[in-house]
Write an enzyme that holds these catalytic residues in place. Structure first.
Site, PDB file in Angstrom:
ATOM      1  N   TYR A   1       9.346   8.257  16.620  1.00 13.07           N
ATOM      2  CA  TYR A   1       9.247   8.140  15.113  1.00 13.07           C
ATOM      3  C   TYR A   1      10.574   9.019  14.603  1.00 13.07           C
ATOM      4  O   TYR A   1      11.191   8.553  13.594  1.00 13.07           O
ATOM      5  CB  TYR A   1       7.982   8.705  14.712  1.00 13.07           C
ATOM      6  CG  TYR A   1       7.625   8.644  13.062  1.00 13.07           C
ATOM      7  CD1 TYR A   1       7.460   7.600  12.449  1.00 13.07           C
ATOM      8  CD2 TYR A   1       7.964   9.952  12.391  1.00 13.07           C
ATOM      9  CE1 TYR A   1       7.335   7.396  11.044  1.00 13.07           C
ATOM     10  CE2 TYR A   1       7.881   9.786  11.174  1.00 13.07           C
ATOM     11  CZ  TYR A   1       7.447   8.906  10.432  1.00 13.07           C
ATOM     12  OH  TYR A   1       7.133   8.849   8.933  1.00 13.07           O
TER      13      TYR A   1
ATOM     14  N   LYS B   1      13.837   7.650  12.292  1.00  9.07           N
ATOM     15  CA  LYS B   1      14.120   8.000  11.202  1.00  9.07           C
ATOM     16  C   LYS B   1      15.464   8.701  10.837  1.00  9.07           C
ATOM     17  O   LYS B   1      16.400   8.613   9.955  1.00  9.07           O
ATOM     18  CB  LYS B   1      12.852   9.100  10.685  1.00  9.07           C
ATOM     19  CG  LYS B   1      11.555   8.694  10.523  1.00  9.07           C
ATOM     20  CD  LYS B   1      11.513   7.537   9.516  1.00  9.07           C
ATOM     21  CE  LYS B   1      10.245   6.833   9.079  1.00  9.07           C
ATOM     22  NZ  LYS B   1      10.361   5.790   8.128  1.00  9.07           N
TER      23      LYS B   1
ATOM     24  N   VAL C   1       2.382  12.904   3.401  1.00  7.93           N
ATOM     25  CA  VAL C   1       1.772  11.965   2.324  1.00  7.93           C
ATOM     26  C   VAL C   1       0.622  11.457   2.788  1.00  7.93           C
ATOM     27  O   VAL C   1       0.607  10.771   3.854  1.00  7.93           O
ATOM     28  CB  VAL C   1       2.871  11.244   1.883  1.00  7.93           C
ATOM     29  CG1 VAL C   1       2.430  10.349   0.734  1.00  7.93           C
ATOM     30  CG2 VAL C   1       4.148  11.831   1.778  1.00  7.93           C
TER      31      VAL C   1
ATOM     32  N   ASP D   1       5.543  -7.998   1.528  1.00  5.83           N
ATOM     33  CA  ASP D   1       4.714  -7.469   2.530  1.00  5.83           C
ATOM     34  C   ASP D   1       4.092  -8.457   3.365  1.00  5.83           C
ATOM     35  O   ASP D   1       3.816  -9.658   2.916  1.00  5.83           O
ATOM     36  CB  ASP D   1       3.742  -6.561   2.215  1.00  5.83           C
ATOM     37  CG  ASP D   1       3.364  -5.496   3.008  1.00  5.83           C
ATOM     38  OD1 ASP D   1       2.533  -5.556   3.933  1.00  5.83           O
ATOM     39  OD2 ASP D   1       3.633  -4.202   2.569  1.00  5.83           O
TER      40      ASP D   1
ATOM     41  N   VAL E   1       9.014  -8.606   8.207  1.00  2.18           N
ATOM     42  CA  VAL E   1      10.402  -8.096   8.256  1.00  2.18           C
ATOM     43  C   VAL E   1      10.966  -8.150   9.544  1.00  2.18           C
ATOM     44  O   VAL E   1      12.083  -7.989   9.873  1.00  2.18           O
ATOM     45  CB  VAL E   1      10.420  -6.546   7.844  1.00  2.18           C
ATOM     46  CG1 VAL E   1      10.063  -6.506   6.216  1.00  2.18           C
ATOM     47  CG2 VAL E   1       9.386  -5.915   8.788  1.00  2.18           C
TER      48      VAL E   1
ATOM     49  N   SER F   1       0.644  -1.141   0.014  1.00  5.14           N
ATOM     50  CA  SER F   1      -0.055  -0.141   0.026  1.00  5.14           C
ATOM     51  C   SER F   1       1.029   1.221  -0.074  1.00  5.14           C
ATOM     52  O   SER F   1       2.172   1.207   0.283  1.00  5.14           O
ATOM     53  CB  SER F   1      -0.918   0.041   1.286  1.00  5.14           C
ATOM     54  OG  SER F   1      -0.083   0.050   2.453  1.00  5.14           O
ATOM     55  N   GLY F   2       0.266   2.411  -0.172  1.00  5.99           N
ATOM     56  CA  GLY F   2       1.035   3.544  -0.050  1.00  5.99           C
ATOM     57  C   GLY F   2       1.911   3.893  -0.715  1.00  5.99           C
ATOM     58  O   GLY F   2       1.997   3.504  -1.956  1.00  5.99           O
TER      59      GLY F   2
END
Length: 266
Positions: free
Chosen positions: A163, A167, A196, A42, A76, A21-22
């Site tokens: 978060y 990153k 986004v 995924d 993952v 997705s996305g």
């Protein structure tokens, strides 16, 4: 230099992890449209299959064909499963990783499980994927790894602590990988999107005031669509970026340029 073919990916094999997705889905579609053979990996098996179906229908450029697109179910956070999957994918020319999570809480409210979830998907998973893919690329003397960071790696706000930290850590992990594998021809770069519209931003989009405030904070005054990030991914995988490594490509509508601030009347 055949500039007409600079962005073509015919004959290249690329795995997109988080492609259900996305941004991941749109990246798969863009890569396939440029001729790449793409593996969509995924945990969401149904979403990965749908992405493969959509990407297989992309119209190729005149005179060129798109490569095959296949789906692979992958968690993952399962190291053994990652290594097994990578071994089954065969020789890769590119790896794109778009998996991620965010738990929006103030630091005082964060729990260890919240922390582990965000760090696990946003940073820990990358380590296993890089360790599994990069050595093979190095043996062949070429390869491109693209990770999805965020403008939050550089600019933060309340509720974004872990978060943002994950990153920022991802950016430094990829830069270090660029230093370690660069002499053997493997490139590592990050794309840093702004706001986004994806499933990850559902919490914000559901609040009209929050949604509008984020839109107005960028220079362009709007959110991005996931498809607007896919071009940056395709560029970093392609031969158009053969001398680009250890870099962060911001695709944030100018948010970090204007610092996301209100502009007063002068």
């Amino acid at each position: 230099m055949a500039y007409a073919d600079l962005f073509r990916l015919d004959g290249r094999r690329v795995a997109v992890v988080g492609g259900a997705s996305g941004i991941g889905r749109e990246s798969v579609r863009a890569l396939a449209a440029h001729g790449a053979e793409v593996v969509v990996a995924d945990r969401d098996a149904q979403g990965a299959q749908e992405t493969a179906r959509l990407a297989a229908g992309e119209r190729p450029a005149p005179g060129a064909g798109t490569g095959a697109v296949s789906a692979c179910t992958l968690d993952v956070l399962d190291d053994a499963a990652v290594r097994e999957a990578v071994a089954g994918w065969g020789e890769l020319d590119g790896l794109v990783v778009t998996v991620g999570a965010n738990v929006r809480k103030r630091i005082a409210d964060y729990t260890p499980s919240d922390f582990d979830r965000v760090i696990g998907l946003n940073l820990r998973a990358y380590l296993t994927l890089v360790q599994s893919v990069a050595p093979g690329m190095a043996e062949r003397g070429r390869g491109s790894v693209v990770g999805l960071a965020s403008m939050r790696a550089f600019q933060v706000e309340a509720g974004q602590s872990v978060y943002a930290a994950s990153k920022a850590g991802l950016v430094q992990l990829l830069r270090t990988a660029a230093a370690e594998w660069g002499p053997r021809g493997v490139r590592f770069n990050a794309v840093a999107p702004g706001v986004v519209r994806t499933p990850l931003t559902d919490q914000i989009a559901a609040d009209p005031q929050w949604y509008d405030a984020y839109a107005q904070a960028s220079a362009l005054g709007r959110w991005a669509g996931a498809e607007e990030i896919a071009g940056a991914v395709a560029y970093l995988v392609s031969d158009a970026s053969t001398y680009v490594t250890g870099s962060v490509l911001s695709v944030d509508g100018g948010w970090t340029a204007v610092d996301g601030r209100f502009e007063p009347s002068l």
